[in-house]
Design a protein around this motif. Sequence first.
Motif, PDB file in Angstrom:
ATOM      1  N   ILE A  32       0.848  -1.196   0.000  1.00  0.00           N
ATOM      2  CA  ILE A  32       0.000   0.000   0.000  1.00  0.00           C
ATOM      3  C   ILE A  32       0.883   1.244   0.000  1.00  0.00           C
ATOM      4  CG2 ILE A  32      -1.907   1.180   1.172  1.00  0.00           C
ATOM      5  CD1 ILE A  32      -2.439  -1.809   0.404  1.00  0.00           C
ATOM      6  N   GLU A  33       0.598   2.151  -0.903  1.00  0.00           N
ATOM      7  CA  GLU A  33       1.316   3.425  -0.987  1.00  0.00           C
ATOM      8  C   GLU A  33       0.320   4.537  -1.322  1.00  0.00           C
ATOM      9  OE1 GLU A  33       3.597   6.463  -0.891  1.00  0.00           O
ATOM     10  OE2 GLU A  33       4.548   4.540  -0.444  1.00  0.00           O
ATOM     11  N   ARG A  34       0.361   5.587  -0.571  1.00  0.00           N
ATOM     12  CA  ARG A  34      -0.556   6.713  -0.779  1.00  0.00           C
ATOM     13  C   ARG A  34      -0.174   7.543  -2.003  1.00  0.00           C
ATOM     14  NH1 ARG A  34      -1.433  10.614   4.209  1.00  0.00           N
ATOM     15  NH2 ARG A  34       0.633   9.823   4.599  1.00  0.00           N
ATOM     16  N   ASN A  35       1.133   7.641  -2.295  1.00  0.00           N
ATOM     17  CA  ASN A  35       1.617   8.466  -3.390  1.00  0.00           C
ATOM     18  C   ASN A  35       1.501   7.686  -4.703  1.00  0.00           C
ATOM     19  OD1 ASN A  35       3.619   9.459  -5.356  1.00  0.00           O
ATOM     20  ND2 ASN A  35       4.181  10.897  -3.725  1.00  0.00           N
ATOM     21  N   GLU A  36       0.639   8.161  -5.585  1.00  0.00           N
ATOM     22  CA  GLU A  36       0.347   7.439  -6.821  1.00  0.00           C
ATOM     23  C   GLU A  36       1.570   7.318  -7.733  1.00  0.00           C
ATOM     24  OE1 GLU A  36      -2.788   7.777 -10.535  1.00  0.00           O
ATOM     25  OE2 GLU A  36      -3.350   8.613  -8.583  1.00  0.00           O
ATOM     26  N   VAL A  37       2.371   8.362  -7.806  1.00  0.00           N
ATOM     27  CA  VAL A  37       3.563   8.330  -8.666  1.00  0.00           C
ATOM     28  C   VAL A  37       4.535   7.258  -8.175  1.00  0.00           C
ATOM     29  CG1 VAL A  37       5.571   9.644  -9.450  1.00  0.00           C
ATOM     30  CG2 VAL A  37       3.325  10.746  -9.361  1.00  0.00           C
ATOM     31  N   LYS A  38       4.804   7.225  -6.869  1.00  0.00           N
ATOM     32  CA  LYS A  38       5.710   6.217  -6.322  1.00  0.00           C
ATOM     33  C   LYS A  38       5.160   4.809  -6.536  1.00  0.00           C
ATOM     34  CE  LYS A  38       7.958   8.873  -2.661  1.00  0.00           C
ATOM     35  NZ  LYS A  38       8.169   8.936  -1.202  1.00  0.00           N
ATOM     36  N   SER A  39       3.878   4.639  -6.299  1.00  0.00           N
ATOM     37  CA  SER A  39       3.259   3.320  -6.459  1.00  0.00           C
ATOM     38  C   SER A  39       3.378   2.829  -7.902  1.00  0.00           C
ATOM     39  CB  SER A  39       1.797   3.370  -6.027  1.00  0.00           C
ATOM     40  OG  SER A  39       1.211   2.098  -6.113  1.00  0.00           O
ATOM     41  N   LYS A  40       3.134   3.709  -8.856  1.00  0.00           N
ATOM     42  CA  LYS A  40       3.227   3.315 -10.271  1.00  0.00           C
ATOM     43  C   LYS A  40       4.663   2.966 -10.656  1.00  0.00           C
ATOM     44  CE  LYS A  40      -0.864   5.481 -12.136  1.00  0.00           C
ATOM     45  NZ  LYS A  40      -1.450   6.405 -13.098  1.00  0.00           N
ATOM     46  N   LEU A  41       5.626   3.734 -10.160  1.00  0.00           N
ATOM     47  CA  LEU A  41       7.027   3.416 -10.458  1.00  0.00           C
ATOM     48  C   LEU A  41       7.415   2.053  -9.893  1.00  0.00           C
ATOM     49  CD1 LEU A  41       8.756   6.870  -9.911  1.00  0.00           C
ATOM     50  CD2 LEU A  41       8.681   5.556 -12.049  1.00  0.00           C
ATOM     51  N   ALA A  42       6.996   1.774  -8.668  1.00  0.00           N
ATOM     52  CA  ALA A  42       7.285   0.472  -8.059  1.00  0.00           C
ATOM     53  C   ALA A  42       6.628  -0.649  -8.859  1.00  0.00           C
ATOM     54  CB  ALA A  42       6.805   0.444  -6.610  1.00  0.00           C
ATOM     55  N   GLN A  43       5.401  -0.424  -9.266  1.00  0.00           N
ATOM     56  CA  GLN A  43       4.687  -1.445 -10.033  1.00  0.00           C
ATOM     57  C   GLN A  43       5.362  -1.685 -11.390  1.00  0.00           C
ATOM     58  OE1 GLN A  43       0.495  -0.747 -10.331  1.00  0.00           O
ATOM     59  NE2 GLN A  43       0.100  -2.712 -11.265  1.00  0.00           N
ATOM     60  N   GLN A  44       5.771  -0.632 -12.068  1.00  0.00           N
ATOM     61  CA  GLN A  44       6.440  -0.779 -13.365  1.00  0.00           C
ATOM     62  C   GLN A  44       7.758  -1.541 -13.226  1.00  0.00           C
ATOM     63  OE1 GLN A  44       6.795   3.274 -14.654  1.00  0.00           O
ATOM     64  NE2 GLN A  44       4.660   3.403 -15.321  1.00  0.00           N
TER      65      GLN A  44
END
Length: 160
Positions: A32-44
């Motif tokens: 779980i990550e609140r920051n959408e940009v960080k979450s998307k980078l981790a997912q990519q």
Amino acid sequence: TGLELGTSLGYSTLWIAAALSEQSQDFSLITIERNEVKSKLAQQTLHPVFGNTITFDTCWIGDYLKTIPNHTTFDFIFMDADRGNYAEYWPYIKNLMHEKTIIVIDNALRDQKSVHEFQNIITGDPDFFTTLYPIDNGLFLITRQQSNLEVLKKMSDLHT
């Protein structure tokens, strides 16, 4: 099964997923990550390696914890997020533990009032066993059984 509170860019996610995959190819990790940009980078970064075994959710942790169905448990929980809310999260998190669950809280030696208050809540509860490792900024470990903690201490002694 694992739950990570605070994905950031996915560094810890990578290590948790790697450890879980050593135990089972059918592992699952929710992060779980609140920051959408960080979450998307981790997912990519991590999706090509681990596929759908990692579920990425972008929201406030407090909201997410309220949606987890009753009787859901995790083998491992890693907390590295908004420390000021840990006490608020605790009633939900402790219900996600089975007898062998291990919780690791990162940055536990930070000199913040909220960090100390949260540690006092846990250490004051006779249902849980804790230890604080002075590694980097500190790791605070929580288990339901003393035997789990003894195993962790032995493992730590081997690596120091």
